[in-house]
Design an enzyme around this catalytic site. Structure first.
Site, PDB file in Angstrom:
ATOM      1  CG  ASN A  10     -89.831 -18.185  19.756  1.00  9.81           C
ATOM      2  OD1 ASN A  10     -90.134 -18.887  20.720  1.00  9.81           O
ATOM      3  ND2 ASN A  10     -89.693 -16.867  19.837  1.00  9.81           N
ATOM      4  CE  LYS A  50     -93.088 -15.566  18.998  1.00  4.41           C
ATOM      5  NZ  LYS A  50     -93.557 -14.299  18.479  1.00  4.41           N
ATOM      6  CG  HIS A  60     -88.296 -12.839  21.047  1.00 10.51           C
ATOM      7  ND1 HIS A  60     -89.455 -12.102  21.132  1.00 10.51           N
ATOM      8  CD2 HIS A  60     -88.397 -13.579  19.917  1.00 10.51           C
ATOM      9  CE1 HIS A  60     -90.226 -12.392  20.088  1.00 10.51           C
ATOM     10  NE2 HIS A  60     -89.608 -13.292  19.337  1.00 10.51           N
ATOM     11  CD  GLU A  93     -93.114 -12.385  21.504  1.00 16.53           C
ATOM     12  OE1 GLU A  93     -92.832 -13.493  21.996  1.00 16.53           O
ATOM     13  OE2 GLU A  93     -93.592 -12.255  20.356  1.00 16.53           O
ATOM     14  CD  GLU A 100     -87.755 -12.706  15.737  1.00 10.76           C
ATOM     15  OE1 GLU A 100     -88.281 -13.656  15.158  1.00 10.76           O
ATOM     16  OE2 GLU A 100     -87.880 -12.515  16.956  1.00 10.76           O
ATOM     17  N   GLY A 103     -96.086 -11.582  14.462  1.00 14.41           N
ATOM     18  CA  GLY A 103     -97.453 -11.998  14.767  1.00 14.41           C
ATOM     19  C   GLY A 103     -98.518 -11.120  14.132  1.00 14.41           C
ATOM     20  CB  SER A 127     -95.519 -12.287   9.454  1.00 11.28           C
ATOM     21  OG  SER A 127     -96.215 -11.709  10.556  1.00 11.28           O
TER      22      SER A 127
HETATM   23  P1  13P Z   1     -94.326 -14.772  14.005  1.00  5.08           P
HETATM   24  O1  13P Z   1     -93.667 -15.699  13.000  1.00  5.08           O
HETATM   25  O2  13P Z   1     -95.520 -15.376  14.661  1.00  5.08           O
HETATM   26  O3  13P Z   1     -94.544 -13.415  13.449  1.00  5.08           O
HETATM   27  O4  13P Z   1     -93.255 -14.603  15.209  1.00  5.08           O
HETATM   28  C1  13P Z   1     -91.950 -14.242  14.917  1.00  5.08           C
HETATM   29  C2  13P Z   1     -91.129 -14.371  16.149  1.00  5.08           C
HETATM   30  O5  13P Z   1     -91.283 -13.592  17.077  1.00  5.08           O
HETATM   31  C3  13P Z   1     -90.167 -15.467  16.216  1.00  5.08           C
HETATM   32  O6  13P Z   1     -89.296 -15.308  17.289  1.00  5.08           O
END
Ligand code: 13P
Length: 263
Positions: A13, A15, A106, A108, A178, A184, A222
């Site tokens: 992803n 983002k 997601h 976010e 997740e 992150g 992560s």
């Molecule tokens: P990270 O791997 O940067 O923690 O992000 C995970 C994520 O949100 C994937 O959709």
């Protein structure tokens, strides 16, 4: 080896990253890794989710990859079809552009863009009607985990969409667990904690669909080359949804490799 019959998925992803030239280079590098590497076709489903304006160029650039790489949309409109909805991209428009996979729910989107449970359910309903395959994201916050509510929150997120998904349509859904506190932050859930939640999700799924036993459940938060082997060894972790580490072709390749080897 876990003995699972589910083909693992590893999806990057991206983002709101990277700039165009870097995205193109990332795909060149990924194709190079796949060409030089030893991931066998059919051992891992690999995908990348670029920003919406890069979906078509990414897809075109990936056509000649030696191992198939799916192009995945990061989101979809809650409105179906076409019409006067400025700024939106519907499931039908994605399908019309041969983009067959989409992330929905997601954290976010839920936290920053107010994708409530009912908005998420509308998106899921429309995406399935348009014939897309969904990677449905669930996960609890740190506060919810510390309050002992993690399982309840995650299973509720599964229930939220079960009202719009019939038993057969579950074959077009992959789940991604997740935990928000692991996204992150560099703090991965331990393989034991992740496996435990994945097993609960699987149990929940088997109660609502005959496809539950075969639904791929990805872990995200992560994931790195350094922890992928351990995560991949867990029986109910059928892949990874990777953020930061997917922006580096070598790390992403290594994660895919770990899952391709594990099952
Ligand atoms: P990270 O791997 O940067 O923690 O992000 C995970 C994520 O949100 C994937 O959709």
């Amino acid at each position: 080896m876990s003995g699972s019959t589910i083909t693992p998925w590893v999806v990057g992803n991206w983002k709101m990253n990277p700039m165009q030239a870097n995205a193109q280079q990332l795909i060149i590098d990924l194709k190079q890794q796949l060409k030089a590497g030893d991931i066998l076709a059919g051992t891992c489903r690999i995908g990348v989710a670029p920003v919406s304006i890069a979906l078509l160029t990414t897809k075109a650039q990936l056509e000649d990859a030696t191992v198939e790489v799916m192009t995945v949309a990061q989101d979809v409109s809650r409105v179906a079809g076409t019409g006067a909805y400025t700024g939106e991209v519907s499931a039908e428009l994605l399908k019309d552009s041969q983009i067959d996979y989409v992330l929905i729910g997601h954290s976010e989107r839920r936290e920053i863009f107010a994708d409530t449970a009912s908005v998420v359910a509308e998106k899921v309903k429309n995406a399935l009607s348009a014939g897309l395959h969904i990677i449905y994201c669930v996960g609890e916050s740190l506060e919810q985990r510390e309050a002992g509510q993690a399982e309840q929150v995650v299973l509720q997120q599964i229930c939220d969409i079960s009202v719009v998904v019939n038993a057969e349509q579950w074959s077009n859904i992959t789940v991604a667990y997740e935990p928000i506190w692991a996204i992150g932050t560099g703090k991965t859930a331990s393989p034991e904690d992740a496996q435990s939640m994945h097993a609960k999700i699987r149990q929940g799924l088997t109660q609502i669909t005959p496809f539950g036993a075969n639904t791929a459940i990805l872990y995200g938060g992560s994931v790195k080359a350094e922890n992928a082997v351990e995560l991949a060894a867990c029986p109910d972790i059928n892949g990874a949804l990777v953020g930061g580490a997917s922006l580096n072709a070598e790390s992403f390749y290594q994660i895919a490799h770990a899952f391709a080897q594990s099952k």
